[in-house]
Every structure is written in C-alpha cells, then in structure tokens.
Write a protein that holds these residues in place. Structure first.
Motif, PDB file in Angstrom:
ATOM      1  N   THR A  56      42.115  31.057  -9.118  1.00 53.73           N
ATOM      2  CA  THR A  56      41.705  31.054 -10.531  1.00 53.73           C
ATOM      3  C   THR A  56      40.228  31.392 -10.630  1.00 53.73           C
ATOM      4  O   THR A  56      39.468  31.321  -9.670  1.00 53.73           O
ATOM      5  N   TYR A  58      38.085  29.659 -11.897  1.00 51.38           N
ATOM      6  CA  TYR A  58      37.246  28.478 -11.644  1.00 51.38           C
ATOM      7  C   TYR A  58      36.743  28.476 -10.201  1.00 51.38           C
ATOM      8  O   TYR A  58      35.655  28.006  -9.922  1.00 51.38           O
ATOM      9  N   GLY A  95      34.547  20.035  -7.984  1.00 55.35           N
ATOM     10  CA  GLY A  95      35.376  20.924  -8.784  1.00 55.35           C
ATOM     11  C   GLY A  95      36.370  21.683  -7.916  1.00 55.35           C
ATOM     12  O   GLY A  95      37.556  21.808  -8.252  1.00 55.35           O
TER      13      GLY A  95
END
Lengths: 306, 690, 105
Positions: A56, A58, A95
């Motif tokens: 992704t 991210y 994250g």
C-alpha cells in the motif's frame, strides 16, 4: 537493473556525507538535495521492481518518514533534536508494524520506546549537557559539531547496505517458509475455554450463519463445529461449521503473541526478567558511585579565565 | 587348630559383608573432619586424635564383622563383590567402584585397621604438643583410606588408586617436618623412586587391559577367568608376547612400593618422618602392598614362567643385602628400616617360590613385631629428645624397664627365637624355599635369619644393657628447640600408659600369633588357601612345592629338608646368635669394636650401604643435573641471546605497524568490526547464497 | 493470519536494512556518547522491523515474541548505558567519546 539501486544508494551516501556535521563549511543544501534524490531513486526503483505486488501507499510514506528522520538523527548537531527525530523513526516503524498486522507490537513500540526510553534519553541529555547562553549552533561543543571519520563511516554503511540488498534483490526465488502458518482453530484449540458459547453465538450471528434467537449450546473445537439450539423449544438442534477465519480473528494479535511467548519462550521470558532486574540493580549501583571529577580542574581553570 | 568363622557362622551373611563399604568411609570422614573442620577451628584440634582413633577403631570392628560375614571360608569359592557405584565406563572399558572380599582381603584389612588403630593411639601421646597435630592425623586418615581401598578394590584400577593414595600420604608424612631439609629431601626421594615403580605398574595395568580387555579380579582370575593358559593360547601372537611382559611390569611396581633391590633406597631415608609413621606405613602396612599385590595377582604372575623366580631371587638377595647393611648401622630407626627391607625380601622370596601362605603369614606377624620395634624405638627417641645414635646411649634398661621389655619381645620375634610369631612365619618361608628348585635361596634365607638375630640383639644390648650413659639430643619432634622442654629435661623416663598400652597389645600379638594362628590347619592357612592367592595351577607345583606339597611326604627329592629340621636350624641359630650378640655388645664391647676395625673395608662397605646411593648419584642424578645445566645454558645463550635478538624483531615490527589501528577509540574498533562483518557477509553471499 | 508474499517481505527488509545501516553510520561517525547510544537504538529499530516482517511472512509469532526480548534488552541497555554516560560525564565534564581512549596501544 539491480545496479540502478546501487546508484541511488551512492547518491544518497554522498548526500549523507555532506550532511554529517562538520566544523568546516559544507554545501549542506547540496547534500540534502542529493539525499532526497537518492531516496526518491530508491522509491522509484522499488515501485518499478514490485510491479503488480506493490504494497500500500502507506508503506512508502512510512519508509520515507523513517529514513529521512533517521538521517536527521545522525546528522543533527543538537542531541535533543536527534532524540526527537528518533521518536519520529519509532512512530514510522510502528506504522509499518500496523501494516504488518502486528498491532500489539506497534503500540508497545510507541509506549516503551517513545514513552519510556526516549524520555530517559532526554533526561540524560539534560543532565549531561553544558549550559549554553544562546541557541547559536556555533556554540555547541566540538564533539557535536564535528563527525569523526565521516567518509569512512559512510563508505562502510554503503558497503554494508549493498551487500545486504544484493541478497534481497539479486537472490533468485522465494525464501523458504519452514514453519506452517498458524491458523485460527489450531490456535484456539490450544487454549481450552477460550471460545465461549456466548461469544461464538455473537460471532456466528454477525457472520449471518445463524439466525436471530438461535444460540450455541456446545462447541466441538476438534471438529470445528458448534451445536445450535433453535428458537423454539422442542425442535431438533443443528450443527454449524465454524469458519477458521472467524475463530482466528477472535484470538487477537496480542493474545497470539502472549500465547507464543508463554508456550515457546518460557525460559526466554524468565531470562528477560532476570536481565531487567540486573539492569535495575546495576543502574542503582552506578548511580551511587561517588565520582572524582578528573576534568574539574581543567574546566574550572577555564571557567575562571573566561 | 582354631577356625573362628567355622564355629560362629556357617554361611555367608551378605548384610555383614556389605558393611565393607563403610571401611574406607569412616577414615575418609575423619580425614574431612581433620582436614577441613579442625584446620579451620583451632580450639577443636585437641579432638583430632580422638576422632581419628574412633574412625580407625570403627573400621577395625567393621573388618571383623566382614570377616565373620564370610562364614565358613572352607566353603568359599572365589570372593564376594560388594558394589558401591559405577566409577568409570567408557566404551568397552568399565571400572566399578566395587570391593572384592575374600579371606586375603580380610587378613589385610585386619592388619591395616588393627595395627593402624593401635599406632594411632600411640601417636596421640607421641605427637602431643606438636603444632601440626590435626595435620598429622588427617594424613594418617588419608593413608588408611587409600590403604583400605588398595586391599578392597575389585579391579586393578582401584588397586592403583589406593596404591597412589598410599604413595601420596607416605610422601606427605615423610615430609611432615617440612622445615627440615633432610625431611623434604627424603619425601621427594621416596616419591620419585616410587614413580619408577608405579610407572611399571601403570604400564602393566594397561597391558592387562590391552590383552584381556578387562581389569576386574573376578573376570581375570575367578572361575573361567581369562588369565589362564588355555584362554591365552587362543589370543593373537602379539598378545601372547605381551602377556609375558605384564608380570615384570607389575613386579616393578611391587619392588618400588616394597623397597626391594634396586628401588630400596627410599625406605631408610623415609625414617625422617615421625616414628609412628615409620611404624605404620614404612614397616607394617604400606610397604607390604607389593607382597599383597603379587599374592593377589598370583595367577597373572604365573603366566610367565620366569616371573615368580625373578621375584624369589630379588627377594632373597634383598634379604641378605639389607641384613648386612643393618649389621653396621648406628641409627636405631635406620637399622629397623633395613631390617624391614630384609624382612620384605623374605616375603618376596615366599611369594616367589609360591609359598603365599608363608609370605602372607610373615606379612601378618611382621606387621606386629616391626610396629612394636619402631614404636619402642620411638619411645627411646622421645625419652632422649630425638637421640637415635647407638653410640651415644647405653644401659637405658634401668631407666626404661617396660620399654626395654617390650622391645625385647619384638627383637625375639624378629630374630626368630623359637615359638615367637616371627619364628613360625619365617620358618614356613624358609622351608618352602629350601625345598623349591631355588634351594640356594632358602639357605641364603637361613643365613639372613642368623644375621637378623645378631644385628637385632646388637641393637638391644647396646641400648638397654651395660653401663648407663646417654647424651640428650636437642630436637623435639623434628623441631630444634633452644630451651630444654620440661618433660624432657630430666632425662630418660618411662612412657605413659597411653603410649605403652598399644605396645603391650602388639607385643602379645608378636608372641602368640605364631602358635595361635599358624600351622597346617590354622586360621592363617585357611584364609590364604581360600583366596585368590591359593596356589592351584600345576606350573607352580613344579616351580616350588606349593602349600599342598607339605601334605604328602612320599615324593620328596634327594635334597629334601623336613620342616622340623629347618625350624631347628634357624631357631637354634637364632639362639646362638643372640648369645653371641650378648657377649659382644653387653660384656665385651671393646672386643666387638676391635673386630670391626680389623674387618675395616667390609665394615666400611656395609656402613656405607654398598654405596648404592652414591651409585645412583653418579649414574642418574649427576648426569641429569649436567643435562639440566646444558639446557639452562642453551636457554640463556641460544634462546635468550640469538632467538630473542633476531627472530623477535618480526613480531615487533608487525606490532609497530598495527599499533596506530589500536587508537583506543570505541568507534574505530566498531568501524573495523563492521568492515570485517561486511567482508564475511560478502563471501557468504557470493559463495553460498548465489 | 494471512501471510505476505516474498516481494512485500523484501520491501520491509529494505526499510529495516536502511535503518540499521543509518544507525551503524551514526554509531561510527558521531562523537557524542548520547547520540552514539541513540544510534544503537536505531539499529534495534531496523532489526525489530525485520523480525516482525519475517513473523508475518512465516505466519507465526516467534518473530514478534523476539521483539519483546529486543525491547527488554533495549530497556536494560538504556538504563545501564545512560547511567554510565552520566557517570562518565561527571568524571570528565565532556561527552566526547575521544576523551575515553585510554586503552590505545
């Protein structure tokens, strides 16, 4: 094409060399630009290399934040800022953990690293930094203003990364997976009483496998099935197969890590406890040592003359 | 005559035999208490004698119980094994910590623990006031532990363990007065000379393992044991050759431990130790280990037809050799030491002509009368503050009548005066030896017996008879004292009954054991005949008429001399010699001195012990010292000079080149380490992964 | 748990390796003792990310369990090392690693 990544890294390394603190004037802006160029080259290479299997967006965001902050940690002339950038690194890595479905680890990292360890660092920086009259960077002590052997360090780092990345990007084929993946019911079975009838009723109802009013009266984890009592009394019970994903989802990441720790790493847990105890005792002992100030005379005379 | 076991218990009582486990354990406990507790807690050291005596007495009681547990020994076949624990087990090799109990073991145990207890009681008085009191008793306990292990062990390795253990305690006790140079030297001498013998023993042990693959007595010499001619005939040729060497290697160990020619030199010097030690270790027990070993391993010694004759010849020659030296010495303890060597020679002569009964019997009686002689000599020494020189004492009998009487009993037994214990045991050996194929050795033995009687009473008459005069020495237990000690200031005196009591027991033993235990049907005969030392094979019957030969009188050769005749010759000779000694050394000492002066050169040889020590000095010590000097010079000139001067530059230059790298900075090292890791990683990546 | 494929794994490994390397460079190049220790923590970050990525790839939790141990060590190290840093600072009034080069040959 593997060598394109080396080129990107070399550009990044050159930038890093220029950014490392030095008492002499360096073209730092050029260094930043080179560094950003290297990072961008790396990302572009990755996007191209992954093709259909791109993670992704991210992932890219967190990676850029992590690497950029890490560069700032090692290049900033003020230790406090280094520590703060390090928090950013920790947050970015947390994250990444979320992307890897390791929620417990992510929050543990934030709490322990950012919350506890970094606070200790900041305290120590406070304790062990000479008072300074202004915020002028030129007044920082020499050991913060000058890097040691920056060229050697950067070249070493480049070589290290090159060798490691060579394994990643030039090694053919898949890395073997020697361990079977843990599946939902397998984990649940190892914990008796983990999946109660009431909980399962809610689960199956939300999955639409049983109707409203029906409830689970017995669970057979071995067979992976549940016995369901219908709404009206007197009617025969029926058996519902529990989907594996459903049961697995019920046992969360934190549960699984805990299970793994206490099932497979019991001795490690004990040792970790002992190490923490020793560290505590050691820290107390170190704190109690009365120090003879060897530098006091020199510093003192300096202070007086100043 | 009297068979104790038969009358009391007809069958083997395993629970009693199992008590053997505790025989070494009790002294070991005493060793721990003395060596650890008393060493740390000074006020308790007074108790060390009591603790040790209690442990030894306990072991003695256990030994008696174990013997009773064997029941009717005439029904006994082989020995009983008492398993303690698995000691060593490597591949095919096993050596258990197990004990082998048979009548021979029992005889040895009784001697070791019985005489040991008596001597420990004596020592508690003798050593009183010594600063190392607890240390002395710790060593004594260590000795008893090792010696009991030696006689109890059921395999050669355990025997060897005990063997080295007694060697160690002997070393420690000879060097007990470690401030004295002569004591230290004597301890080293004993240890080093014993190493020569022990090396042979160790090689023999390995040889046994190599040939037979086992080292346990039961497997080697029990029923269907491997050490017999039939089995050996099936072995490969090199093993058959090796078998012939094994007895000689083992023999070397026995000669070293039992001070036989040419390894006897350590025993006279060993008298530097405290007198109770001389009595216990260097007269009664440890030095007889060699005799025990040969008696125990008799079947192995019979594998080579030359082994036992060698033992016999060495024993016989040693006997007369040592006796002649004893004739001309002036130091009381040294005379007894050479006498011990001589008597041990008798025992070796005995086992050598396969008269194990006589040898073991003599071992038994000798333990009593020689311990008695040493301890009475110790009493004299105690009374005269360390004086041992015959020429500086005379007529002490009036001052110390009890000591004189006790030593007289010991002397009679040693001289083989008729119907004392020594007379019976010695005659047994002489009778067997004379009627063996080595008859001449037997006659040498008879001659030695006469010499023995003469030198024994030379000593006794000089010390206790005649005009009373003496010179005190200035030593107290090996420590020179500047001021006269209170209890020694008033000259010779009688010992307390704490010290005389054990001597009386020993004296009674020296008098009656011959009549009581000897004879064809006697206890001792029973014990030896039903142990592994029994002479069974035909080879031994041919070599020397075994014990069985005494039963039938019909097939004697022309040179046969009857038992009674041997007894009459040696007993009568002993009496004559005693009278002669009395004439020369009581009534006409001037005459004795003039005769000795006329025989100048011979006396000189005897006095200087045949120059054996000097021979060793020139043949071994001096060449080794010269070699040492050579190596010293080599080291100084070649190594220090040439090598250090030239070759050492290479590492120095290399070091100087690398020195800048060692800048003491943590990160510098980290950088180098990282580079190293990268290099290794690169090799792994390119060689293994890709 | 769904496992990830090798290409995704490699992405995370790259991030981990980069963090580790940057930590290593900082460790070698910086002179401030506190920053040096901060850099070791950053190397831990790289290792921890690698461990979790492999944990996900293999579909079991051994990797995540090891992260707990890494955290333990990091905490212990922070307590001890920072205590030592304060101690050293009080002795020489400087944080320069070069002040502690008494072991040079």
């Amino acid at each position: 094409m593997v060598y394109a990544i080396y080129l990107a890294m070399l550009i990044g390394a050159a930038g890093l060399y220029l950014m490392l603190p030095s008492p002499r004037r360096r073209p730092v802006v050029l260094g930043v630009l080179l560094g950003l160029g290297g990072l961008a080259g790396l990302m572009i290479y990755l996007l191209d290399w992954a093709g259909e299997h791109r993670p992704t967006i991210y992932y890219y965001a967190f990676t850029v934040i992590a690497i950029a902050s890490a560069v700032r940690v090692i290049t900033h002339k003020r230790p406090v800022y280094s520590a703060l950038y390090f928090i950013l690194v920790v947050l970015a890595v947390a994250g990444q953990f979320l992307l890897l479905e390791a929620e417990f680890m992510a929050f543990a990292m934030v709490i322990i690293y950012a919350g506890a360890i970094l606070v200790t660092y900041v305290f120590v920086i406070m304790l062990a930094t000479l008072p300074r009259s202004s915020h002028d960077e030129e007044e920082a002590p020499l050991y913060d203003r000058a890097a040691r052997q920056p060229l050697g360090a950067v070249l070493m780092g480049f070589a290290l990364l090159a060798v490691v990345l060579h394994v990643i990007f030039a090694a053919p084929g898949e890395i073997e997976r020697p361990y079977p993946a843990e599946q939902g019911l397998a984990v649940v079975q190892s914990v008796p009483g983990r999946l109660s009838e009431k909980k399962l009723t809610t689960l199956l109802r939300s999955a639409g496998l049983i109707e409203k009013g029906e409830k689970v009266v017995a669970v057979d984890l071995k067979a992976g099935s549940a016995t369901v009592q219908p709404v009206e009394d007197g009617q025969p019970t029926r058996t519902v197969t529990i989907p594996e994903q459903l049961a697995g989802a019920q046992v969360g990441n934190m549960d699984r890590v805990g299970l793994n720790l206490f099932e497979s790493h019991t001795l490690g847990i004990e040792l970790a406890g002992v190490i923490l105890l020793l560290a505590m005792v050691g820290a107390i002992v170190i704190a109690r040592i009365v120090v003879k100030d060897e530098g006091a005379e020199e510093e003192g005379t300096k202070a007086i003359s100043a | 005559m009297f068979t104790l076991a038969e009358t009391i218990m007809p069958q083997i009582d395993q629970s009693l035999v199992d008590l053997a486990r505790w025989i070494p354990a009790l002294p070991a406990l005493a060793l721990l208490i003395n060596g650890v507790v008393f060493a740390a807690l000074k006020p308790l050291r007074k108790l060390s004698a009591a603790v040790t005596i209690a442990a030894l007495a306990g072991s003695f009681v256990l030994s008696v119980l174990v013997m009773l547990g064997l029941g009717d020994i005439s029904q006994l076949h082989g020995g009983i094994t008492v398993h303690c624990f698995e000691w060593i087990s490597i591949g095919d090799f096993t050596a258990n910590f197990a004990f082998f109990i048979d009548p021979l073991t029992c005889v040895m145990l009784l001697v070791v623990t019985g005489v040991g207890t008596l001597i420990a009681i004596y020592a508690s008085g003798y050593m009183a006031g010594d600063p190392g009191y607890y240390r002395f008793f710790a060593y004594i306990a260590l000795f008893i532990v090792a010696m009991t292990l030696l006689v109890l062990g059921d395999n050669l390795l355990l025997l060897f363990l005990g063997w080295e253990g007694v060697g160690l305690s002997s070393y420690l006790l000879i060097g007990y007065y470690y401030r004295k140079l002569s004591a230290r030297d004597a301890a080293k001498k004993a240890f080093i000379v014993n190493r020569v013998g022990d090396f042979g023993f160790a090689l023999g042990l390995m040889g046994v393992f190599l040939v037979f693959g086992i080292i346990g007595y039961e497997g080697l010499m029990g029923h269907h044991g491997l050490a017999d001619a039939e089995h050996i005939a099936t072995l490969p040729a090199w093993k058959q050759n090796l078998v012939l060497w094994i007895p000689f290697l083992l023999m070397l160990g026995a000669f070293g431990k039992s001070a036989q020619l040419p390894l006897h030199v350590w025993l006279p010097d060993a008298m530097e130790g405290p007198t109770p030690v001389s009595a216990l270790i260097h007269a009664a027990t440890m030095v007889t280990a060699g005799v025990y070993m040969i008696a125990r391993l008799l079947p192995i010694f019979q594998l080579s037809e030359y082994a036992l004759p060698t033992v016999a010849i060495v024993g016989g020659v040693t006997a007369i050799f040592a006796a002649t030296i004893a004739l001309c010495q002036f130091d009381i303890k040294r005379i007894w030491a050479y006498s011990t060597v001589s008597q041990l020679g008798y025992m070796f002569l005995g086992v050598g002509v396969a008269a194990t009964y006589g040898a073991v019997f003599h071992l038994f009686t000798h333990a009593f009368f020689k311990a008695l002689l040493f301890l009475t000599a110790g009493s004299v020494m105690h009374a005269l503050a360390g004086q041992l020189d015959l020429r500086r004492m005379s007529g002490l009998g009036k001052k110390m009548p009890i000591t004189a009487g006790l030593m007289l009993i010991g002397c009679l037994a040693l001289a083989g005066f008729p119907f004392t214990a020594g007379y019976f045991s010695k005659d047994e050996i002489l009778y067997q030896a004379i009627n063996s194929e080595f008859g001449w050795l037997g006659w040498i033995g008879v001659l030695t017996a006469l010499l023995t009687a003469f030198y024994t009473f030379r000593l006794w008459f000089r010390v206790f008879m005649g005009e009373t005069k003496y010179e005190m020495s200035n030593e107290h237990h090996g420590y020179a004292v500047d001021h006269p000690l209170d209890d020694h200031a008033h000259g010779p005196h009688e010992m307390s009954w704490l010290m005389n009591g054990p001597l009386v027991v020993l004296a009674v033993g020296a008098l009656v054991f011959g009549v009581w235990l000897g004879g064809k049907e006697g206890w001792m005969m029973q014990m030896v005949e039903h142990s592994s030392a029994a002479v069974t094979s035909h080879a031994s019957h041919d070599a020397g008429h075994g014990a069985a030969a005494s039963h039938g009188d019909d097939h004697h050769g022309p040179g046969y001399v009857s038992h009674g005749m041997v007894g009459a010759i040696s007993g009568g000779g002993a009496v004559v010699m005693i009278v002669l000694a009395g004439f020369f050394f009581w009534k006409r000492r001037d005459l004795a001195e003039s005769i000795a002066a006329k025989l100048g050169p011979i006396t000189k040889i005897f006095e200087n012990k045949y120059y054996v020590d000097e021979a060793y000095r020139f043949a071994i010590v001096l060449p080794l010292r010269a070699l040492g000097w050579f190596f010293y010079l080599f080291d100084r000139v070649i190594i220090d000079g040439v090598v250090l001067g030239s070759i050492s530059w290479a590492p120095r230059i290399a070091g100087a080149l690398q020195k800048p790298g060692q800048n003491g900075l943590l990160q510098g090292y980290a950088l180098l380490m990282a580079l190293g890791i990268i290099a290794v990683l690169a090799v792994v990546v390119y060689a293994v992964v890709l | 748990m769904e496992t990830i494929d090798a290409i995704t794994l490699n992405h995370y490994l790259l991030t981990g390796a980069a963090l580790f390397t940057l930590g290593m460079i900082g460790f070698v190049a910086r002179r401030n003792l506190i920053v040096i220790f901060l850099c070791t923590e950053m190397m831990f970050q790289g290792i921890v990310l690698t461990l979790v990525a492999f944990s996900r790839y293999h579909g079991n939790f051994d990797g995540q369990a090891f992260v707990i141990f890494v955290l333990t060590i990091a905490a212990a190290e922070a307590a001890l090392a920072l205590g030592l840093v304060v101690y050293l600072y009080r002795r020489k009034n400087t944080l320069d690693a070069e002040a502690w080069s008494d072991m040079k040959g």
